[in-house]
Write an enzyme that holds these catalytic residues in place. Structure first.
Site, PDB file in Angstrom:
ATOM      1  CG  HIS A  58      32.551   4.117  32.829  1.00  0.00           C
ATOM      2  ND1 HIS A  58      33.006   5.197  33.598  1.00  0.00           N
ATOM      3  CD2 HIS A  58      33.372   2.962  33.345  1.00  0.00           C
ATOM      4  CE1 HIS A  58      33.846   4.722  34.613  1.00  0.00           C
ATOM      5  NE2 HIS A  58      34.035   3.233  34.633  1.00  0.00           N
ATOM      6  CG  HIS A  75      31.980  -0.226  37.661  1.00  0.00           C
ATOM      7  ND1 HIS A  75      32.727   0.287  38.739  1.00  0.00           N
ATOM      8  CD2 HIS A  75      32.573   0.090  36.749  1.00  0.00           C
ATOM      9  CE1 HIS A  75      33.669   0.836  38.453  1.00  0.00           C
ATOM     10  NE2 HIS A  75      33.571   1.008  36.992  1.00  0.00           N
ATOM     11  CG  ASP A 121      34.694  -0.867  33.882  1.00  0.00           C
ATOM     12  OD1 ASP A 121      34.121   0.071  33.996  1.00  0.00           O
ATOM     13  OD2 ASP A 121      35.829  -0.975  34.331  1.00  0.00           O
ATOM     14  CD  GLU A 145      40.847   0.989  37.231  1.00  0.00           C
ATOM     15  OE1 GLU A 145      40.502   0.105  36.117  1.00  0.00           O
ATOM     16  OE2 GLU A 145      40.187   1.921  37.505  1.00  0.00           O
ATOM     17  CD  GLN A 175      38.478   8.761  34.542  1.00  0.00           C
ATOM     18  OE1 GLN A 175      37.794   8.198  34.052  1.00  0.00           O
ATOM     19  NE2 GLN A 175      39.724   8.799  35.354  1.00  0.00           N
TER      20      GLN A 175
END
Length: 422
Positions: A62, A60, A312, A216, A155
């Site tokens: 980005h 995971h 992350d 989250e 997002q």
């Protein structure tokens, strides 16, 4: 490919061994004390007594947002909401070259830290889908060096941003490996559930992965993890489904959490925890005592749920630190999850190897045994616990039998002429 032997490495079992590789695979694993005479053409790499593990898996990250922290402002509050706001501004200026350049820099860092398998999210809220297209290009270009999966990540939501559904469908047509959702970011609970149903509908049709940004938040009423598990069973996608973060699980009442554990275990879905970013970002609205929003890793593991740990973010509007070292994330998890016992060491390392590989659907050919693909990392330590304690860069990173990264062992030189050490 000519034969290659990795000599003098310590297996997780503690045995000093040699690993023989040919045609991209491990052909034999033998004790170093039983070493046979090698053919002159056999390439040799001395592992110097280092610990050998399967290559690490970043489950995971980005790659579209990396290295954008401070552009044009820093996240002063440290909250997810401010991070989303800052990224919304920054993504207005995305270009193909911008995304590729930043992603490549971080991929190089990841490889240097022993990562050869990566799952990256790409925000498709941008109408041009610039980031997703750039990462799909890199996926093809780097296939011989690193395995890169790309997940279409909405997002700005799916219901809240209706155009994202169409873009997710287009992303799958372009070659994305899966789709995601962010149900706790939708306007209402009902919209959050609807977003999950849309996500699973698209994934079922394409037989793709599902990777949900799940709960989250510090809100104990955020309970989309149960919906993710239920939809996984309803659609039959099960092991192709992953729920990341799951921060709210730290705040659930015990009867509900115990019921949830059974549901997750039955569904076969994976859980990915991001201890670096969530320990920093969660609890920002709490007075003392402050919660830290870390999913209950230890309880999930004990229930038989495959938990992976991920880095992350690397220098993003959401997290202003990070260097791609997965062992750093594991080290943080060991502390936050109260997993500092010796019996916890192997399960913790499984979170960035075996369990993380299962998130990406890598089942066969992964490991350190005969018949596996020769994707290996050699750490300059001689036991599993020191991998977490010292978090070193690998001495060698090997992709299908070929050394793709090498970091010489660091040695400190002392000048003690005027210092007495007893």
């Amino acid at each position: 490919m000519e034969g290659h032997v990795l000599q003098n490495v310590v297996l997780p079992s503690g045995q000093l061994s040699d690993i023989y590789m040919e045609k991209n695979k491990i052909t034999a694993v033998r004790l170093s004390s039983e070493r046979e005479k090698l053919a002159p053409s056999m390439r040799k790499t001395d592992g110097k007594g280092g610990l050998v593990l399967p290559a690490f898996v970043e489950s995971h990250i980005h790659l579209d947002t990396v290295l954008t922290a401070g552009q044009s402002a820093w996240n002063a509050s440290g909250t997810l909401l401010e991070g989303i706001s800052l990224w919304s501004q920054r993504k207005q200026n995305l270009t193909r070259e911008d995304v590729r350049d930043r992603a490549m820099k971080v991929i190089r860092e990841l490889i240097g830290h022993g990562v050869l398998f990566i799952r990256s999210h790409a925000d498709i809220s941008d109408p041009k889908m610039t980031a997703l297209k750039a990462l799909l290009e890199l996926k093809v270009e780097l296939a011989e060096i690193v395995t890169l999966q790309v997940i279409a990540f909405p997002q700005d939501g799916i219901i809240t941003c209706p155009g994202n559904k169409d873009r997710m469908e287009e992303a799958l047509r372009l070659g994305a490996d899966g789709v995601g959702a962010i149900p706790h970011g939708e306007r209402t609970r009902e919209d959050g559930i609807a977003s999950l149903k849309t996500c699973f509908e698209l994934a079922k049709k394409a037989n793709s992965f599902v990777h949900v940004f799940c709960d989250e938040t510090d809100d104990p009423e955020s309970r989309f993890l149960e919906w993710t598990a239920a939809l996984a069973m309803e659609t039959g996608l099960c092991e192709k489904v992953t729920a990341s973060h799951c921060s709210a699980s730290a705040y659930y009442n015990e009867p509900y959490f115990q019921k949830l554990l059974g549901l997750i275990e039955s569904s076969g879905i994976h859980v990915v925890v991001c201890p670096l970013i969530n320990s920093s970002m969660q609890g920002r609205f709490d007075s003392y005592p402050k919660g830290r929003g870390i999913a209950r890793i230890q309880d999930m593991m004990r229930a038989g749920i495959p938990v992976a740990i991920a880095h992350d973010d690397v220098l993003t509007p959401f997290y202003s630190y990070g260097d791609g070292n997965l062992l750093q994330a594991v080290h943080m998890a060991a502390h936050l999850a109260h997993m500092t016992g010796r019996d916890d060491v192997r399960p913790l390392l499984d979170t960035i190897t075996q369990h993380a590989a299962s998130v990406l659907g890598i089942k066969e050919g992964y490991g350190v045994s005969e018949g596996c693909l020769a994707n290996l990392v050699v750490l300059p330590v001689d036991c599993l616990a020191d991998a977490i304690r010292l978090r070193p860069k690998p001495l060698y990173v090997i992709r299908e039998g070929r050394v793709v990264a090498h970091t010489p062992i660091l040695m400190t030189e002392f000048s003690l002429d005027s210092i007495s050490i007893y």
